[in-house]
Design a protein around this motif. Structure first.
Motif, mmCIF file in Angstrom:
data_model
loop_
_atom_site.group_PDB
_atom_site.id
_atom_site.type_symbol
_atom_site.label_atom_id
_atom_site.label_comp_id
_atom_site.label_asym_id
_atom_site.label_seq_id
_atom_site.Cartn_x
_atom_site.Cartn_y
_atom_site.Cartn_z
ATOM 1 N N ALA B 384 0.548 -1.199 0.273
ATOM 2 C CA ALA B 384 -0.188 -0.368 0.309
ATOM 3 C C ALA B 384 0.804 1.141 -0.137
ATOM 4 N N PRO B 385 0.643 2.399 -0.458
ATOM 5 C CA PRO B 385 1.634 3.315 -0.798
ATOM 6 C C PRO B 385 0.963 4.224 0.733
ATOM 7 N N ASP B 386 2.410 4.406 1.204
ATOM 8 C CA ASP B 386 2.617 4.908 2.700
ATOM 9 C C ASP B 386 1.597 6.329 3.008
ATOM 10 N N ILE B 389 -2.224 5.922 4.390
ATOM 11 C CA ILE B 389 -2.377 5.680 5.421
ATOM 12 C C ILE B 389 -2.959 6.340 6.479
#
Lengths: 213, 390
Positions: B384-386, B389
């Motif tokens: 997942a892309p940082d 989040i």
């Protein structure tokens, strides 16, 4: 047992379609380092590509991660994804540019499950070890080792900006294209990174080689 | 020119030689890809019962490991006249319709290809991508590019695609069938003394490789192969897309992602990878693997999901960096003591909606969720892309 069957709402595929669109990768550089060694094979096989560009990818990954093993992990992770869509990727006009950009963005942006969060400790280079033994280049080698260690303390995006600027010789505009941000953001990231490094190097010099943390 | 500029250039150049060479890189990528990626194939409707292999030796082998199939049966899948799945058994003595005893074994499946494996084998017991204990390789992500000095010759069941095969070299394959699907299989002995059998089902784009020094065990596991519409955890083997169809039927789910106290939670991981020559996905997505959430962790999962920041993230990088994974996703299926169940969907690598969705409300990925991946998404690949989040 009743099966849990996902439903069938239509999903959007704009990004999917762009993936295979060569126009999406038509970066034009006056001196395009990311494509300075373009593939000369019309439709390279995956093995052809890895054989010719694998070492360069590992070097770029090393500069980004600062650690050989992490670099190998990153490179393989990216190539696994590229391999799965190779027939499309290989049709792009700038295969290497795409792969390298994916590699940079994977390192900068993606949370990977296997990420340990560890900051690797850089080992002194052979040159530094030789310098410590009295070689003529000892001071320069020590400086390089110090800089390498300090690079490991930078946020990933800031380090990537420096790698793209000083290792890949990209302009700020080109770096912005790679990272998907504005040239102004690139400049501010670079400025912060350089300021951090300068400050840290001055600290090291002031303390006789022992960095204050 | 700043001295620091020169120092950085020199620093990078001085380290170039420390990068490893690319020898073996392509092979390592293939190995990782076999466990990481699946390719989509159209599923052919199954109308007949197929038998993979002779049943006697297979059942004997499993029995030695604590399980048995009665009457030397080979388990095969079929569909009834309405196209619904049904399980039948075929044996030298004729066929039966009741499931055989499966004590001591556990069913594992990917893309609908199921085999039964000794109960105590765990998933993805590897180091540097190399199995270090009896294990089932399934659903995992990228394999670290490191190596063990000595690769132990342990028992392994490895699921892969039909086009990226393990082992290398692969044995000579001959035609067979599994549940009416055309398949290929072959067996050989490798230098470390293990017997290797490879079973490939091309139209489901799935393969399974079984390695063991116990040839009978290999035959038993491969002989247990069947095609299933639903895996052992109740997840459908295929899906059209992985998104909620509409508002959830469960009361309270309009305001709370997971209301009340579910008594059971299962997560199903679907992946619809790129198909050569096709710009968008328009076919089924295959179930990569699934897992039941440990009962004592269900409360932690629901607490985590119910405290998400409302909304979903979009991919903020260049479009070219967004992976073609629109149909990938995770389905959390919650069951209650009474009332309708609830499905919550999670996308982690989509281009335009990354996060949770129960059909009524959405939530961003949270750090708390990511910190507990081994509990919430056991044995499942995750990326997942940082910046998605919150």
């Amino acid at each position: 047992m009743a099966a849990f069957v996902p439903s069938s709402r239509e999903v959007r595929n704009e990004c999917v379609q762009q993936i295979g669109d060569p126009k999406a990768f038509s970066m034009q550089h006056a001196h395009p380092p990311l494509i300075r060694t373009p593939m000369t094979i019309a439709s390279p096989t995956f093995d052809d590509y890895v054989a010719s560009r694998g070492a360069a990818l590992l070097r770029l990954a090393l500069m980004l991660t600062g650690d050989r093993h992490l670099a190998e992990d990153l490179t393989q992770d990216v190539l696994v994804r590229v391999y799965g869509r190779w027939s499309r990727v290989s049709g792009m006009t700038q295969v290497d540019a795409y792969v390298r950009r994916t590699l940079v963005n994977t390192h900068v942006s993606w949370r990977r499950r296997r990420s340990s969060g560890e900051v690797p400790l850089a080992e002194p280079s052979d040159a530094a070890r030789a310098g410590a033994a009295g070689d003529d280049g000892s001071e320069a080698a020590a400086d390089r080792d110090q800089a390498w260690r300090l690079l490991a303390t930078l946020p990933r995006r800031q380090r990537a900006v420096l790698v793209l600027r000083y290792y890949e010789d990209l302009s700020d505009r080109e770096i912005a294209e790679v990272l998907g941000c504005s040239a102004g953001t690139v400049r501010s990231q670079a400025s912060r990174a350089l300021a951090t490094l300068r400050g840290s190097l001055q600290d090291v010099a002031a303390t006789g080689g022992v960095r204050r943390d | 020119m700043d001295e620091l500029d020169d120092l950085l250039r020199d620093t990078f150049r001085a380290r170039e030689d420390e990068a490893g060479d690319a020898t073996g890189l392509a092979a390592a990528v293939r190995s990782g890809h076999a466990r990481h990626t699946v390719k989509r194939r159209q599923l052919l409707v199954v109308g007949t019962v197929g038998v993979l292999a002779a049943g006697g030796s297979s059942a004997l082998a499993l029995a030695r490991h604590g399980s048995s199939a009665p009457n030397g049966a080979v388990f095969v899948a079929a569909r009834d006249g309405n196209g619904r799945p049904s399980v039948t058994t075929s044996s030298p003595g004729g066929s039966a319709t009741s499931p055989p005893s499966q004590a001591g074994t556990r069913a594992w499946s990917s893309h609908g290809l199921q085999v039964r494996v000794p109960q105590d084998w765990k998933a993805n017991q590897t180091q540097c991508g190399t199995p270090i204990a009896p294990t089932v390789l399934i659903g995992g992500g990228a394999v670290p590019a490191c190596a063990l000095n000595h690769a132990p010759a342990v028992d392994v069941v490895a699921f892969g695609t039909a086009t990226v095969l393990d082992p290398d070299p692969e044995p000579a394959l001959h035609p067979t069938t599994v549940g009416g699907h055309a398949a290929k299989t072959g067996t050989e002995r490798i230098p470390d003394g293990r017997t290797v059998t490879l079973l490939v089902v091309p139209d489901l784009d799935v393969s399974v490789t079984v390695k063991s020094k116990n040839a009978a065990l290999v035959a038993g596991i491969v002989g247990s192969a069947q095609i299933v519409d639903t895996d052992a955890n109740g997840c459908a083997s295929q899906a059209t897309t992985v998104e909620p169809a509409g508002k959830p039927a469960r009361s309270g789910a309009q305001t709370t992602m997971v209301p009340d106290k579910p008594i059971k939670a299962t997560v199903c991981h679907y992946a619809a990878p790129y198909t050569p020559g096709q710009a968008a996905f328009n076919g089924p997505t295959f179930l990569t693997n699934s897992s039941a959430i440990a009962p004592d962790q269900i409360g932690k999962l629901t607490d985590t999901i119910n405290t998400l920041t409302p909304g979903q993230a979009r991919w903020t990088g260049l479009p070219g960096s967004c992976p073609p994974a629109a149909h990938d996703g995770y389905l959390f299926h919650f069951t209650y003591a009474s009332g309708p169940p609830l499905d919550v969907y999670l996308h982690t690598s989509d281009c335009d909606h990354i996060g949770f969705d129960n059909g009524a409300i959405t939530g961003y990925l949270s750090q708390k969720f990511v910190d507990n991946l081994q509990v919430f998404l056991p044995d499942m690949a995750f990326q997942a892309p940082d910046d998605a989040i919150k």
